[in-house]
Design a protein around this motif. Sequence first.
Motif, PDB file in Angstrom:
ATOM      1  N   THR A  19      -0.010   1.788  -0.660  1.00  0.00           N
ATOM      2  CA  THR A  19       0.198   0.278  -0.098  1.00  0.00           C
ATOM      3  C   THR A  19      -0.466  -0.493  -1.768  1.00  0.00           C
ATOM      4  OG1 THR A  19      -1.185   0.541   1.671  1.00  0.00           O
ATOM      5  CG2 THR A  19       1.196   0.198   2.089  1.00  0.00           C
ATOM      6  N   GLY A  20      -1.147   0.394  -2.376  1.00  0.00           N
ATOM      7  CA  GLY A  20      -1.753  -0.770  -3.246  1.00  0.00           C
ATOM      8  C   GLY A  20      -1.236  -1.420  -4.521  1.00  0.00           C
ATOM      9  N   GLY A  21       0.757  -1.324  -4.487  1.00  0.00           N
ATOM     10  CA  GLY A  21       1.174  -1.438  -5.154  1.00  0.00           C
ATOM     11  C   GLY A  21       1.789  -2.658  -5.252  1.00  0.00           C
ATOM     12  N   GLU A  22       1.654  -3.506  -3.377  1.00  0.00           N
ATOM     13  CA  GLU A  22       1.611  -5.017  -3.608  1.00  0.00           C
ATOM     14  C   GLU A  22       0.871  -5.603  -4.107  1.00  0.00           C
ATOM     15  OE1 GLU A  22       1.870  -7.292   0.890  1.00  0.00           O
ATOM     16  OE2 GLU A  22       1.006  -5.799   0.746  1.00  0.00           O
ATOM     17  N   GLN A  23      -0.574  -5.188  -4.408  1.00  0.00           N
ATOM     18  CA  GLN A  23      -0.946  -6.433  -5.376  1.00  0.00           C
ATOM     19  C   GLN A  23      -1.078  -5.273  -6.661  1.00  0.00           C
ATOM     20  OE1 GLN A  23      -2.700  -4.351  -2.141  1.00  0.00           O
ATOM     21  NE2 GLN A  23      -2.184  -6.618  -1.338  1.00  0.00           N
ATOM     22  N   GLY A  24      -0.524  -4.566  -7.167  1.00  0.00           N
ATOM     23  CA  GLY A  24       0.033  -4.201  -8.433  1.00  0.00           C
ATOM     24  C   GLY A  24      -1.752  -3.151  -9.051  1.00  0.00           C
ATOM     25  N   LYS A  25      -2.184  -2.901  -7.885  1.00  0.00           N
ATOM     26  CA  LYS A  25      -2.798  -1.861  -8.181  1.00  0.00           C
ATOM     27  C   LYS A  25      -3.078  -0.152  -7.693  1.00  0.00           C
ATOM     28  CE  LYS A  25      -6.387  -5.087  -6.849  1.00  0.00           C
ATOM     29  NZ  LYS A  25      -7.305  -5.292  -6.202  1.00  0.00           N
ATOM     30  N   LEU A  26      -2.888   0.479  -8.830  1.00  0.00           N
ATOM     31  CA  LEU A  26      -3.296   2.077  -8.481  1.00  0.00           C
ATOM     32  C   LEU A  26      -4.416   2.624  -8.283  1.00  0.00           C
ATOM     33  CD1 LEU A  26      -1.476   5.215  -8.425  1.00  0.00           C
ATOM     34  CD2 LEU A  26      -1.873   4.999 -10.694  1.00  0.00           C
ATOM     35  N   GLN A  27      -4.509   2.776  -6.560  1.00  0.00           N
ATOM     36  CA  GLN A  27      -4.915   3.610  -5.295  1.00  0.00           C
ATOM     37  C   GLN A  27      -5.488   4.292  -5.837  1.00  0.00           C
ATOM     38  OE1 GLN A  27      -7.485   1.031  -3.687  1.00  0.00           O
ATOM     39  NE2 GLN A  27      -6.565   0.218  -5.942  1.00  0.00           N
ATOM     40  N   VAL A 115       2.388   6.001 -20.997  1.00  0.00           N
ATOM     41  CA  VAL A 115       2.780   5.744 -20.059  1.00  0.00           C
ATOM     42  C   VAL A 115       2.002   4.665 -19.244  1.00  0.00           C
ATOM     43  CG1 VAL A 115       5.026   7.126 -19.211  1.00  0.00           C
ATOM     44  CG2 VAL A 115       2.769   7.220 -17.988  1.00  0.00           C
ATOM     45  N   GLN A 116       2.519   3.805 -18.160  1.00  0.00           N
ATOM     46  CA  GLN A 116       2.125   2.498 -17.349  1.00  0.00           C
ATOM     47  C   GLN A 116       2.617   2.424 -16.345  1.00  0.00           C
ATOM     48  OE1 GLN A 116      -1.183   0.344 -17.532  1.00  0.00           O
ATOM     49  NE2 GLN A 116      -0.538   0.220 -15.900  1.00  0.00           N
ATOM     50  N   VAL A 117       1.573   2.866 -14.664  1.00  0.00           N
ATOM     51  CA  VAL A 117       2.467   2.750 -13.951  1.00  0.00           C
ATOM     52  C   VAL A 117       3.267   1.008 -13.911  1.00  0.00           C
ATOM     53  CG1 VAL A 117       0.634   1.795 -12.544  1.00  0.00           C
ATOM     54  CG2 VAL A 117       2.300   3.270 -11.090  1.00  0.00           C
ATOM     55  N   THR A 118       4.159   1.528 -13.386  1.00  0.00           N
ATOM     56  CA  THR A 118       4.980   0.510 -12.309  1.00  0.00           C
ATOM     57  C   THR A 118       5.289   0.555 -10.458  1.00  0.00           C
ATOM     58  OG1 THR A 118       7.062  -1.469 -12.383  1.00  0.00           O
ATOM     59  CG2 THR A 118       7.138   0.904 -12.769  1.00  0.00           C
ATOM     60  N   PHE A 119       5.758  -0.591 -10.173  1.00  0.00           N
ATOM     61  CA  PHE A 119       5.894  -0.325  -8.314  1.00  0.00           C
ATOM     62  C   PHE A 119       7.567  -0.518  -8.319  1.00  0.00           C
ATOM     63  CE2 PHE A 119       1.399  -0.653  -8.751  1.00  0.00           C
ATOM     64  CZ  PHE A 119       0.968   0.634  -8.218  1.00  0.00           C
ATOM     65  N   LEU A 120       7.857   0.948  -7.272  1.00  0.00           N
ATOM     66  CA  LEU A 120       8.936   0.405  -6.784  1.00  0.00           C
ATOM     67  C   LEU A 120       9.095  -0.482  -4.865  1.00  0.00           C
ATOM     68  CD1 LEU A 120      12.631  -0.109  -6.072  1.00  0.00           C
ATOM     69  CD2 LEU A 120      12.192   2.636  -5.724  1.00  0.00           C
ATOM     70  N   HIS A 121       8.889  -1.244  -4.939  1.00  0.00           N
ATOM     71  CA  HIS A 121       8.894  -1.616  -3.034  1.00  0.00           C
ATOM     72  C   HIS A 121      10.035  -0.740  -1.979  1.00  0.00           C
ATOM     73  CE1 HIS A 121       8.035  -4.862   0.003  1.00  0.00           C
ATOM     74  NE2 HIS A 121       7.613  -3.722   0.116  1.00  0.00           N
ATOM     75  N   ASP A 124       7.997  -0.531   3.761  1.00  0.00           N
ATOM     76  CA  ASP A 124       5.983  -0.976   3.570  1.00  0.00           C
ATOM     77  C   ASP A 124       5.750   0.010   2.360  1.00  0.00           C
ATOM     78  OD1 ASP A 124       6.250   1.373   4.997  1.00  0.00           O
ATOM     79  OD2 ASP A 124       5.419   0.869   6.370  1.00  0.00           O
ATOM     80  N   VAL A 125       6.544   0.668   1.702  1.00  0.00           N
ATOM     81  CA  VAL A 125       5.422   1.695   1.007  1.00  0.00           C
ATOM     82  C   VAL A 125       5.879   0.608  -0.613  1.00  0.00           C
ATOM     83  CG1 VAL A 125       6.532   3.807  -0.479  1.00  0.00           C
ATOM     84  CG2 VAL A 125       5.913   3.585   2.020  1.00  0.00           C
ATOM     85  N   TRP A 126       5.174   1.012  -1.569  1.00  0.00           N
ATOM     86  CA  TRP A 126       5.082   0.634  -3.125  1.00  0.00           C
ATOM     87  C   TRP A 126       5.122   2.189  -3.816  1.00  0.00           C
ATOM     88  CZ3 TRP A 126       3.837  -2.752   0.786  1.00  0.00           C
ATOM     89  CH2 TRP A 126       5.069  -4.065   0.255  1.00  0.00           C
ATOM     90  N   ILE A 127       5.717   2.409  -4.299  1.00  0.00           N
ATOM     91  CA  ILE A 127       6.264   4.096  -4.621  1.00  0.00           C
ATOM     92  C   ILE A 127       5.501   3.874  -6.447  1.00  0.00           C
ATOM     93  CG2 ILE A 127       7.877   5.305  -5.386  1.00  0.00           C
ATOM     94  CD1 ILE A 127       9.820   5.175  -2.911  1.00  0.00           C
ATOM     95  N   PRO A 128       4.804   4.642  -6.386  1.00  0.00           N
ATOM     96  CA  PRO A 128       4.086   4.700  -7.939  1.00  0.00           C
ATOM     97  C   PRO A 128       5.420   5.414  -8.679  1.00  0.00           C
ATOM     98  CG  PRO A 128       2.726   5.721  -6.695  1.00  0.00           C
ATOM     99  CD  PRO A 128       4.038   5.521  -5.395  1.00  0.00           C
TER     100      PRO A 128
END
Length: 134
Positions: A19-27, A115-121, A124-128
């Motif tokens: 869920t960190g991708g909601e804030q653009g964060k890879l946790q 590479v750099q992470v981006t997220f697919l929402h 309730d999941v943000w897939i890195p």
Amino acid sequence: MTTPRVLPRLDTDNRPFWTGGEQGKLQIMHCADCDGFIHPPRPICRHCLSENVAPATVSGKGTIDTFTINHQPWFPGMEVPFVIARVALDDAPGVFLTTNIIGSPVAEVDIGDPVQVTFLHQDDVWIPLFEKVN
């Protein structure tokens, strides 16, 4: 890929990662006692067995360690081909994420690419996922 993905079951340990991708964060879980990173997320450090672990934000930058190109449409409507890669995270030593490389033709993906992470929402999941950087 526009086909809905099979999503993980969220729990206390893995929720920050998914869920960190909601804030653009890879946790990634981090041990405060030995400074090690733990992935997949666990409540105990795999290096020193400490319980002093918590999610830490990492940059999301990495390098393609290995990859394959998938040509099999596993679900109806799945767009192929696509890249499945193992990405070594730059600032989380020993952590490799199995992911997809998006935004580049599959023929232009290679081992060692930055590479750099981006997220697919989805739900309730943000897939890195990862994109190549120049």
